[in-house]
Design a protein around this motif. Sequence first.
Motif, mmCIF file in Angstrom:
data_model
loop_
_atom_site.group_PDB
_atom_site.id
_atom_site.type_symbol
_atom_site.label_atom_id
_atom_site.label_comp_id
_atom_site.label_asym_id
_atom_site.label_seq_id
_atom_site.Cartn_x
_atom_site.Cartn_y
_atom_site.Cartn_z
ATOM 1 N N ARG A 168 0.862 -1.135 -0.059
ATOM 2 C CA ARG A 168 -0.096 0.035 0.040
ATOM 3 C C ARG A 168 0.884 1.309 -0.003
ATOM 4 N NH1 ARG A 168 -2.972 -0.374 5.346
ATOM 5 N NH2 ARG A 168 -0.948 -1.140 5.933
ATOM 6 N N SER A 169 0.232 2.363 -0.180
ATOM 7 C CA SER A 169 0.834 3.685 -0.126
ATOM 8 C C SER A 169 1.575 4.077 1.346
ATOM 9 C CB SER A 169 -0.026 4.712 -0.450
ATOM 10 O OG SER A 169 -1.102 4.856 0.809
ATOM 11 N N THR A 170 2.231 5.007 1.349
ATOM 12 C CA THR A 170 2.991 5.453 2.592
ATOM 13 C C THR A 170 1.887 5.752 3.745
ATOM 14 O OG1 THR A 170 4.959 6.022 1.537
ATOM 15 C CG2 THR A 170 4.597 6.987 3.519
ATOM 16 N N ALA A 171 1.016 6.546 3.453
ATOM 17 C CA ALA A 171 -0.043 6.913 4.127
ATOM 18 C C ALA A 171 -0.772 5.908 4.717
ATOM 19 C CB ALA A 171 -1.148 7.967 3.529
ATOM 20 N N SER A 172 -1.158 4.558 3.724
ATOM 21 C CA SER A 172 -1.641 3.711 4.628
ATOM 22 C C SER A 172 -0.799 2.735 5.391
ATOM 23 C CB SER A 172 -2.053 2.795 3.318
ATOM 24 O OG SER A 172 -2.944 3.318 2.405
ATOM 25 N N TRP A 173 0.382 2.620 4.844
ATOM 26 C CA TRP A 173 1.511 1.964 5.783
ATOM 27 C C TRP A 173 1.495 2.740 7.029
ATOM 28 C CZ3 TRP A 173 5.240 -1.787 6.002
ATOM 29 C CH2 TRP A 173 6.194 -1.588 7.065
ATOM 30 N N ASP A 174 1.558 3.934 7.112
ATOM 31 C CA ASP A 174 1.599 4.946 8.501
ATOM 32 C C ASP A 174 0.401 4.501 9.339
ATOM 33 O OD1 ASP A 174 3.921 5.863 7.506
ATOM 34 O OD2 ASP A 174 3.229 7.844 6.992
ATOM 35 N N GLN A 175 -0.861 4.151 8.508
ATOM 36 C CA GLN A 175 -2.132 4.084 9.504
ATOM 37 C C GLN A 175 -1.826 2.551 10.329
ATOM 38 O OE1 GLN A 175 -5.156 5.372 6.213
ATOM 39 N NE2 GLN A 175 -6.125 4.290 8.001
ATOM 40 N N GLY A 176 -1.304 1.693 9.534
ATOM 41 C CA GLY A 176 -1.032 0.374 10.526
ATOM 42 C C GLY A 176 -0.310 -0.526 9.223
ATOM 43 N N HIS A 177 0.486 -1.496 9.769
ATOM 44 C CA HIS A 177 1.192 -2.253 9.427
ATOM 45 C C HIS A 177 1.495 -3.543 10.090
ATOM 46 C CE1 HIS A 177 4.422 0.372 10.196
ATOM 47 N NE2 HIS A 177 5.103 -0.602 10.051
ATOM 48 N N ILE A 178 1.815 -4.774 9.342
ATOM 49 C CA ILE A 178 2.264 -5.853 10.102
ATOM 50 C C ILE A 178 3.774 -5.710 10.596
ATOM 51 C CG2 ILE A 178 2.962 -8.346 10.019
ATOM 52 C CD1 ILE A 178 0.603 -8.475 7.815
ATOM 53 N N PRO A 179 4.132 -5.723 12.159
ATOM 54 C CA PRO A 179 5.393 -5.481 12.424
ATOM 55 C C PRO A 179 6.229 -6.575 11.579
ATOM 56 C CG PRO A 179 3.746 -5.843 14.276
ATOM 57 C CD PRO A 179 2.974 -6.296 12.798
ATOM 58 N N GLY A 180 7.442 -6.102 10.999
ATOM 59 C CA GLY A 180 8.482 -6.712 10.339
ATOM 60 C C GLY A 180 8.111 -6.785 8.918
ATOM 61 N N ALA A 181 6.767 -6.276 8.494
ATOM 62 C CA ALA A 181 6.703 -6.346 7.107
ATOM 63 C C ALA A 181 7.588 -5.207 6.528
ATOM 64 C CB ALA A 181 5.293 -5.913 6.584
#
Length: 171
Positions: A68-81
């Motif tokens: 996903r985009s950086t804005a989406s990543w900042d909203q939440g992502h899997i640890p270690g992804a």
Amino acid sequence: MNNTNTQLSSPSSATTGVVNPALRVPPASPAVAAAYFGASLAFHADVSDVASALAAGGDPGFVVIDTRSTASWDQGHIPGALHLPTALIPEQADTLLDRSVPVVAYCWGPGCNGATRAALALAQLGFQVKEMLGGFEYWAREGFEFETWEGREQRTPDALTAPVDAEDCGC
């Protein structure tokens, strides 16, 4: 007249010629179904299986990428992804990924085909890849910890997506 007995003894679709909507298209033969479902598992991993492999510690045997985009990543992502937006795969995949290590790609959720597009791009570049079914939405809904730009979070599992009083769903 007693409707209970009438309902219990009503003729089947085989004798009436009426096909129910679920069987309007008949099921595939067992051999064709086995090939299809086997192939599906070669292309997909589910959230719980990915979480279990990551939680076991050590090398899970794959790398997880958030497409996903950086804005989406900042909203939440899997640890270690790793963060590798789909549009940047052609330019950055060879720098960030090892072709000998399978990739599990995810995007927002079941209503998004971003991970499918990312998996296609990675496969075309020669990477082994699976798509994580459910994406980030189901990761969070099933109660797995995730990271945001503010730190780590974890939500209560949604009873419609994860068992309430069990470690796994048994599937």
